[in-house]
Design an enzyme around this catalytic site. Structure first.
Site, PDB file in Angstrom:
ATOM      1  N   LYS A 103      47.248  31.125  44.394  1.00 33.92           N
ATOM      2  CA  LYS A 103      47.034  31.112  42.938  1.00 33.92           C
ATOM      3  C   LYS A 103      47.080  32.548  42.419  1.00 33.92           C
ATOM      4  CE  LYS A 103      43.839  29.349  39.381  1.00 33.92           C
ATOM      5  NZ  LYS A 103      42.601  28.611  39.086  1.00 33.92           N
ATOM      6  N   SER A 156      42.841  24.557  35.934  1.00 35.91           N
ATOM      7  CA  SER A 156      43.770  25.655  35.764  1.00 35.91           C
ATOM      8  C   SER A 156      44.673  25.887  36.976  1.00 35.91           C
ATOM      9  CB  SER A 156      42.991  26.929  35.461  1.00 35.91           C
ATOM     10  OG  SER A 156      42.217  27.312  36.586  1.00 35.91           O
ATOM     11  N   SER A 209      38.760  23.220  38.152  1.00 37.41           N
ATOM     12  CA  SER A 209      40.157  23.648  38.289  1.00 37.41           C
ATOM     13  C   SER A 209      40.822  23.461  39.651  1.00 37.41           C
ATOM     14  CB  SER A 209      40.286  25.109  37.890  1.00 37.41           C
ATOM     15  OG  SER A 209      40.348  25.187  36.502  1.00 37.41           O
TER      16      SER A 209
HETATM   17  N1  GLN Z   1      38.933  23.326  32.296  1.00 36.03           N
HETATM   18  C1  GLN Z   1      37.778  24.148  32.406  1.00 36.03           C
HETATM   19  C2  GLN Z   1      37.908  25.318  31.470  1.00 36.03           C
HETATM   20  O1  GLN Z   1      38.807  25.330  30.717  1.00 36.03           O
HETATM   21  C3  GLN Z   1      37.598  24.609  33.825  1.00 36.03           C
HETATM   22  C4  GLN Z   1      38.572  25.628  34.234  1.00 36.03           C
HETATM   23  C5  GLN Z   1      38.316  26.149  35.627  1.00 36.03           C
HETATM   24  O2  GLN Z   1      37.694  25.484  36.449  1.00 36.03           O
HETATM   25  N2  GLN Z   1      38.808  27.355  35.880  1.00 36.03           N
HETATM   26  O3  GLN Z   1      37.124  26.204  31.452  1.00 36.03           O
END
Ligand code: GLN
Length: 483
Positions: free
Chosen positions: A76, A151, A175
């Site tokens: 990532k 994400s 995410s």
């Molecule tokens: N969807 C959540 C956010 O927008 C979690 C994102 C994540 O886990 N990095 O913050």
């Protein structure tokens, strides 16, 4: 070969059936063919990957192989990797070539794994659909109209499309688990503190946790063993002995108590997701598990609490991007203040700006007690819900996400709808617990459904055992999109 397990790939490498250079070329070829459409990778560097593969072949030849030696791993783009462009999905870091390796990258390098490329992601990991990336959205390999989740959407899509055998992700509010669910792969967010955050670009530090993404629980176990371990460079890294996460994979599940939280099977859950999840749970009953009704009464508070705490931490973490030391700097400005203003307003996207504004607001004098302090108190209550539930059960199960993958553009104008897609995952981060998602079938639109498994602190080996037993009976995790 693209569907082979890590164990099989590793046996092929050590048995001399294929070299790491050949294996890496195979996956690079697949990236070359599929990535223009899927957009799972931000950076691919053939020379660097092949150089690592050559080193891996030398390690294998000298008999020093680890199960991940020579295996291509999609990283990532939140993990700093020395001499690689490391963007975190943002224009702000679109020119940032990291001078050092994150702890996680170091661990993979130490055993001779091959970095096959840096994967696309929501900007600074803020999002649930990958649509906030400066590098464009990722397409779900099962259906190009659909989001891959976020994400870690690039990592999930890369594994689902078999552009990489395994990948890394990070999970602040879901995410790893949510994109794993939406792309039909497996992923685990470990207990907070097990995987060092050193060199992992910070979003909300009290919630951020790295973890592996792969086809199966068996593969996750091998990766997790490599990624965990104490690191003095992260103040919240836990000093615990490294575990063999594969040790319990084959244990039978008789007597396992599975808690089903009432609140996870209530309004808002799509019927097709519920049906697939309930079918998976009945497989567990056949394996000798018993079902316990549990309650997590503060579930509905988890999204509001998260959207106070995560932006608060993000506003502080992101203050370092000022155009001075590294990253994007505006071209024209008349003085220092304008340079800061323009660099930040041009360098950050809309969702990141929204979070910085919310975070700054809830931390400001006069509002701190009303919002930030209150959210911290509620965070405790949310964690307590889980400790009460774990008095009655060994693991908690439910859907990972309330629906299968939604369409690209569908929730773009409505941040609250987007935030609600993490309703089942966020509380796990607030409590610091481990959580995972495994494929459990398909919804009525042919898009994958994920089963979430939440365990008590440090119960990763048990959770992987629970997931592996299901994957021995079913083949959802082996299904590949037609591409
Ligand atoms: N969807 C959540 C956010 O927008 C979690 C994102 C994540 O886990 N990095 O913050």
């Amino acid at each position: 070969m693209f569907n082979a397990s890590l164990k099989d790939l590793s046996a092929m490498l050590s048995g001399g059936k294929i070299s790491s250079v050949e294996l890496t070329r195979e996956f690079l070829g697949r990236i070359d063919a599929l990535n223009p459409e899927i957009n799972a990778f931000i950076t691919v560097d053939i020379d660097k990957s092949l150089m690592q593969a050559k080193l891996a072949d030398a390690m294998i030849a000298s008999g020093r192989a680890h199960p991940l030696t020579g295996i291509p791993v999609a990283q990532k783009d939140i993990f700093c990797a020395k001499d690689w462009l490391t963007t975190c999905g943002s224009k702000m870091l679109s020119n940032f070539v990291s001078p050092y390796d994150a702890h996680v990258i170091e661990r993979f390098n130490s055993v001779g794994a091959v970095n096959i490329g840096k994967t696309n992601m929501d900007e600074f990991a803020m999002g649930s659909s990958n649509e906030t990336s400066h590098y464009g959205s990722v397409k779900n390999p099962w259906d190009r109209q659909a989001v891959p989740g976020g994400s870690s959407g690039g990592s999930a899509a890369a594994v689902a499309a078999r552009m990489a055998p395994v990948a890394t992700g990070t999970d602040t509010g879901g995410s790893i688990r949510q994109p794993a669910a939406l792309c039909g792969i497996s992923g685990i967010k470990p207990t907070y503190g097990l995987v060092s955050r050193y060199g992992m670009i910070a979003f909300a530090s009290s919630l951020d946790q790295g973890g592996p993404m792969a086809k199966s629980a068996e593969d996750l176990a091998l990766m997790l063993g490599l990624m965990t371990g104490f690191d003095s460079r992260d103040s919240t890294s836990l000093d615990r002995p490294v575990e063999d996460y594969s040790r319990d994979l084959d244990k039978p599940l008789d007597g396992l108590r599975i808690g089903l939280p009432r609140e996870y099977f209530a309004e808002g859950l799509s019927a097709d997701v519920e049906e697939a999840v309930r079918a998976a749970i009945s497989e567990y009953e056949k394996m000798g598990a018993t079902i316990v009704d549990v309650s997590l009464p503060n579930t509905k508070l988890s999204i509001p609490v998260y959207y106070v705490l995560a932006p608060a931490e993000a506003s502080s973490n992101l203050s370092r991007y000022d155009g001075v030391r590294y990253g994007y700097r505006a071209k024209d400005y008349k003085d220092l203040t304008e340079m800061y203003e323009k660099s930040r307003s041009e360098g950050f996207g809309a969702e990141v700006k929204r979070r910085i504004m919310v975070g700054t607001y809830v931390l400001s004098h006069g509002y701190y007690d009303a919002y930030y302090m209150q959210a911290q108190k509620l965070r405790r209550l949310i964690a307590k819900d889980f400790s009460e539930a774990f008095k009655q059960c060994d693991v908690i199960m439910g859907p990972t996400s309330p629906s299968t993958a939604f369409n690209l553009g569908e929730k773009g104008d409505d941040p609250v709808q987007m935030y609600l897609s993490d309703i089942y995952t966020i509380a796990v981060n607030l409590a610091g617990l481990p959580g995972m998602s495994i494929p459990a079938g398909f919804g009525k639109n042919g898009r994958p459904v994920g089963l979430q498994i939440v365990g008590n602190y440090f119960s990763e080996a048990k959770m992987l055992n629970v997931a592996h037993q299901y994957q021995k009976l079913t083949d959802w995790h082996l299904k590949m999109p037609a591409i």
